[in-house]
Design a protein around this motif. Structure first.
Motif, PDB file in Angstrom:
ATOM      1  N   ALA A  96      38.993  59.033   4.399  1.00  0.00           N
ATOM      2  CA  ALA A  96      39.688  60.089   5.140  1.00  0.00           C
ATOM      3  C   ALA A  96      40.388  61.067   4.211  1.00  0.00           C
ATOM      4  O   ALA A  96      40.925  60.686   3.166  1.00  0.00           O
ATOM      5  CB  ALA A  96      40.718  59.464   6.084  1.00  0.00           C
ATOM      6  N   LEU A  97      40.372  62.335   4.613  1.00  0.00           N
ATOM      7  CA  LEU A  97      41.213  63.360   3.995  1.00  0.00           C
ATOM      8  C   LEU A  97      42.274  63.775   5.000  1.00  0.00           C
ATOM      9  O   LEU A  97      41.960  64.076   6.157  1.00  0.00           O
ATOM     10  CB  LEU A  97      40.384  64.590   3.612  1.00  0.00           C
ATOM     11  CG  LEU A  97      41.224  65.809   3.206  1.00  0.00           C
ATOM     12  CD1 LEU A  97      41.916  65.586   1.862  1.00  0.00           C
ATOM     13  CD2 LEU A  97      40.380  67.088   3.172  1.00  0.00           C
ATOM     14  N   VAL A  98      43.530  63.793   4.560  1.00  0.00           N
ATOM     15  CA  VAL A  98      44.632  64.318   5.374  1.00  0.00           C
ATOM     16  C   VAL A  98      45.261  65.441   4.569  1.00  0.00           C
ATOM     17  O   VAL A  98      45.836  65.195   3.503  1.00  0.00           O
ATOM     18  CB  VAL A  98      45.694  63.229   5.656  1.00  0.00           C
ATOM     19  CG1 VAL A  98      46.825  63.796   6.517  1.00  0.00           C
ATOM     20  CG2 VAL A  98      45.071  62.006   6.323  1.00  0.00           C
ATOM     21  N   THR A 117      40.340  54.473   3.242  1.00  0.00           N
ATOM     22  CA  THR A 117      40.546  55.011   1.896  1.00  0.00           C
ATOM     23  C   THR A 117      40.993  56.455   2.080  1.00  0.00           C
ATOM     24  O   THR A 117      40.252  57.268   2.635  1.00  0.00           O
ATOM     25  CB  THR A 117      39.236  54.964   1.096  1.00  0.00           C
ATOM     26  OG1 THR A 117      38.789  53.605   1.050  1.00  0.00           O
ATOM     27  CG2 THR A 117      39.434  55.503  -0.309  1.00  0.00           C
ATOM     28  N   VAL A 118      42.207  56.776   1.629  1.00  0.00           N
ATOM     29  CA  VAL A 118      42.824  58.042   2.020  1.00  0.00           C
ATOM     30  C   VAL A 118      43.077  58.950   0.816  1.00  0.00           C
ATOM     31  O   VAL A 118      43.578  58.501  -0.216  1.00  0.00           O
ATOM     32  CB  VAL A 118      44.165  57.789   2.754  1.00  0.00           C
ATOM     33  CG1 VAL A 118      44.785  59.104   3.214  1.00  0.00           C
ATOM     34  CG2 VAL A 118      43.952  56.859   3.933  1.00  0.00           C
ATOM     35  N   ASP A 138      34.483  60.500   6.220  1.00  0.00           N
ATOM     36  CA  ASP A 138      34.302  60.151   7.635  1.00  0.00           C
ATOM     37  C   ASP A 138      35.304  60.854   8.544  1.00  0.00           C
ATOM     38  O   ASP A 138      35.008  61.148   9.697  1.00  0.00           O
ATOM     39  CB  ASP A 138      34.475  58.633   7.823  1.00  0.00           C
ATOM     40  CG  ASP A 138      33.498  57.839   6.989  1.00  0.00           C
ATOM     41  OD1 ASP A 138      32.286  58.036   7.177  1.00  0.00           O
ATOM     42  OD2 ASP A 138      33.943  57.040   6.138  1.00  0.00           O
ATOM     43  N   VAL A 139      36.511  61.053   8.023  1.00  0.00           N
ATOM     44  CA  VAL A 139      37.598  61.582   8.847  1.00  0.00           C
ATOM     45  C   VAL A 139      38.311  62.693   8.092  1.00  0.00           C
ATOM     46  O   VAL A 139      38.673  62.505   6.926  1.00  0.00           O
ATOM     47  CB  VAL A 139      38.627  60.475   9.195  1.00  0.00           C
ATOM     48  CG1 VAL A 139      39.763  61.028  10.040  1.00  0.00           C
ATOM     49  CG2 VAL A 139      37.957  59.299   9.885  1.00  0.00           C
ATOM     50  N   VAL A 140      38.495  63.855   8.740  1.00  0.00           N
ATOM     51  CA  VAL A 140      39.266  64.942   8.142  1.00  0.00           C
ATOM     52  C   VAL A 140      40.400  65.304   9.094  1.00  0.00           C
ATOM     53  O   VAL A 140      40.155  65.583  10.275  1.00  0.00           O
ATOM     54  CB  VAL A 140      38.379  66.186   7.889  1.00  0.00           C
ATOM     55  CG1 VAL A 140      39.244  67.377   7.499  1.00  0.00           C
ATOM     56  CG2 VAL A 140      37.343  65.892   6.812  1.00  0.00           C
ATOM     57  N   VAL A 141      41.621  65.265   8.586  1.00  0.00           N
ATOM     58  CA  VAL A 141      42.775  65.664   9.388  1.00  0.00           C
ATOM     59  C   VAL A 141      43.353  66.950   8.802  1.00  0.00           C
ATOM     60  O   VAL A 141      43.852  66.961   7.673  1.00  0.00           O
ATOM     61  CB  VAL A 141      43.870  64.576   9.407  1.00  0.00           C
ATOM     62  CG1 VAL A 141      45.034  65.016  10.296  1.00  0.00           C
ATOM     63  CG2 VAL A 141      43.309  63.248   9.882  1.00  0.00           C
ATOM     64  N   ASN A 142      43.241  68.032   9.549  1.00  0.00           N
ATOM     65  CA  ASN A 142      43.817  69.310   9.126  1.00  0.00           C
ATOM     66  C   ASN A 142      45.255  69.384   9.590  1.00  0.00           C
ATOM     67  O   ASN A 142      45.551  69.801  10.710  1.00  0.00           O
ATOM     68  CB  ASN A 142      43.000  70.471   9.700  1.00  0.00           C
ATOM     69  CG  ASN A 142      41.723  70.688   8.939  1.00  0.00           C
ATOM     70  OD1 ASN A 142      41.750  70.978   7.743  1.00  0.00           O
ATOM     71  ND2 ASN A 142      40.592  70.510   9.612  1.00  0.00           N
ATOM     72  N   ASN A 143      46.136  68.927   8.731  1.00  0.00           N
ATOM     73  CA  ASN A 143      47.553  68.844   9.069  1.00  0.00           C
ATOM     74  C   ASN A 143      48.387  69.918   8.372  1.00  0.00           C
ATOM     75  O   ASN A 143      49.426  70.327   8.895  1.00  0.00           O
ATOM     76  CB  ASN A 143      48.075  67.459   8.695  1.00  0.00           C
ATOM     77  CG  ASN A 143      49.583  67.415   8.633  1.00  0.00           C
ATOM     78  OD1 ASN A 143      50.245  67.387   9.650  1.00  0.00           O
ATOM     79  ND2 ASN A 143      50.136  67.460   7.424  1.00  0.00           N
TER      80      ASN A 143
END
Lengths: 259, 247
Positions: free
Chosen positions: B9-11, B32-33, B73-78
């Motif tokens: 994941a990317l946050v 895994t971040v 797998d996961v992208v969080v645009n925060n």
């Protein structure tokens, strides 16, 4: 390892139906004690800590008695899921007053009555949560479902009102708004050709409907149960007064024009 | 069982506040971040979390980040900024800052990461209740969040069924950005007390309240959820702005 709603008490109306039964099973797997309240009995053997009780949610005396009995057995109620609902597949012109009244009696009055009589037990609960069943049809219309669309709009407004009134008492209220979910109710809708299938075969009609979804599929009762579980759990402790659409992206788009 | 085991994941903007809450929750659930920000790596970031010094408003920075991370797998645009001004009071620099991070930054990250995401991937954008209803004197911020909402629907429609895209719309969450809002009031203490009474939950949110729905949207439990907005605001926007007894 303990479940995500370990030790919580829950009552699920319409608990023997397609989506309701998936919720009962999910709640059981995550450690809750569950009453499956439904006018009909479930088709499967209930899993651990799930008990079926016959209940007509449109009958005030029956609802009052059901919660009086529950109050004598349990100290409190943590989760109420108002999942019971019916669908009349008609335009207003073809809908009789009896059908209209029956739609509101189950979908709206039933939600009102169960919530009303559950409140004293919910106030004693720990992080209490009411989950109503709205629908994406409460926002946009499917053809030939006039009374159903109207009842779901009413449930949405009732959800916000209950959230405002009872939030300060520690009770969260949300509505889940499913789109097309593979249940007997959906099959009945297709067989009634209520979607204006234009002479398509049942298989072709279903495939056409899948293709319009950005996810290219219907939802399953388990998909809905997953979100209901989140809303029921303490993970959602700041979520209240909202309408949670779960529709595979269907209502994120404008109608699909054939250009 | 950990709910995000095996996922990468990317946050963006995980240095503090809501972003850090999401980073911590994702790590707890087995992902895994990686996270990023304009500054050097914060001292208190968990050791297992990768840090990239990235300005999401700059396409070249984001392309470097995407190349460094590879599959995701996961992208969080925060990552987001706010400027507390009306339209009449906003400068060109305010526009560039707010729209650069909140709007262009989300676009940059989605454009760079979409080709690198595997089927079943989930993009989670942090929108806001302010994208639907206006916070006073937050004109560019409100507009930037409405952009995020529109982009969310478009990505869901264009890139489904392989990729899901949803937005979380937080209400008032206890972060530095919230305190900055109260500081605008003539009487910040009174403003805060009255703001609490406007919330049916009678409290403000915490970063972990937002992180818990982010975990759900990142997990395969939400595999039918796309193109939607998940508002977590303690009931604030369910109620009318007209509350007799409050000023």
């Amino acid at each position: 390892m303990s479940g995500r709603i370990e030790g919580k008490t829950a009552l699920v109306t319409g608990g023997a139906g397609g989506i309701g039964w998936a919720i009962c099973k999910r709640f059981s797997a995550e450690g809750a004690n569950v009453i499956c309240a439904d006018i009909t009995a479930p088709g499967d053997f209930p899993p651990k800590n799930v008990e079926h009780r016959s209940l007509d949610i449109a009958d005030e005396d029956a609802v009052r008695s059901a919660f009086a009995r529950l109050g004598a057995e349990w100290d409190s109620l943590d989760i109420l899921v108002n999942a019971a609902g019916i669908e009349i597949e008609k335009t207003i012109e073809d809908t009789t007053l009896d059908e209209w009244n029956r739609s509101f009696a189950v979908n709206v009055t039933g939600t009102f009555l169960c919530s009303k009589f559950a409140l004293p037990m919910l106030r004693k609960g720990n992080g209490s949560s009411i989950i109503n069943f709205g629908s994406y049809d409460g926002f946009i219309a499917d053809p030939g479902l006039a009374a159903y669309c109207a009842t779901k709009g009413a449930v949405h407004a009732l959800t916000r009102a209950m959230a405002c009134d009872h939030g300060p008492e520690g009770i969260r209220v949300n509505a889940i708004c499913p789109g097309y979910v593979d249940t007997p109710m959906l099959q009945s809708f297709f067989e009634g050709d209520g979607s204006g299938g234009g002479g398509k075969s049942l298989d072709d009609l279903q495939q056409a409907v899948r293709d319009v979804h950005p996810m290219r599929t219907y939802g399953t009762p388990d998909d809905v149960a997953n979100l209901v579980l989140w809303l029921a759990s303490d993970e959602a402790r700041y979520a209240s007064g909202q309408l949670w659409v779960l529709d595979g992206g269907l209502s994120a788009q404008v109608q699909q024009m054939k250009l | 069982m950990m709910r995000l085991a095996g996922k990468t994941a990317l946050v963006t903007g995980g240095r503090q506040g809501i972003g850090r809450g999401i980073v911590d929750a994702f790590i707890f659930e087995g992902a895994t971040v990686s996270t990023c920000g304009r500054d050097p790596r914060p001292d208190d970031l968990p050791e297992t979390c990768n840090w990239h010094q990235t300005d999401v408003a700059k396409p070249a920075d984001v392309e470097l980040l995407a190349s460094a991370m590879g599959a995701c797998d996961v992208v969080v645009n925060n990552a987001g900024v706010q400027v507390e001004k009306t339209v009449a009071g906003s400068s060109d620099e305010d526009w560039d800052l707010v729209m650069g991070v909140n709007a262009r930054g989300v676009f940059n990250v989605c454009r760079a990461f979409l080709p690198r995401m595997s089927a079943g991937g989930s993009i989670i954008n942090i929108g806001s209740i302010s994208g639907n209803v206006a916070d006073p004197s937050m004109a560019l911020y409100n507009a930037s969040k409405a952009f995020v909402h529109g982009l969310t629907r478009s990505i869901a429609v264009d890139h489904g069924p392989a990729i899901r895209c949803n937005a979380i719309c937080p209400g008032w969450i206890e972060t530095g950005m919230l305190d900055a809002g109260f500081d605008l009031a003539d009487d910040p203490v009174k403003a805060k007390t009255e703001a609490l009474l406007r919330h049916p939950a009678r409290r403000f949110g915490k970063p972990e309240d937002i992180a818990s729905i982010a975990v759900w949207l990142a997990s395969d439990e939400s595999s039918f959820a796309t193109g939607q907005f998940f508002t977590v605001d303690g009931g604030l926007t369910a109620a009318s702005p007209l509350q007799p007894g409050l000023s």
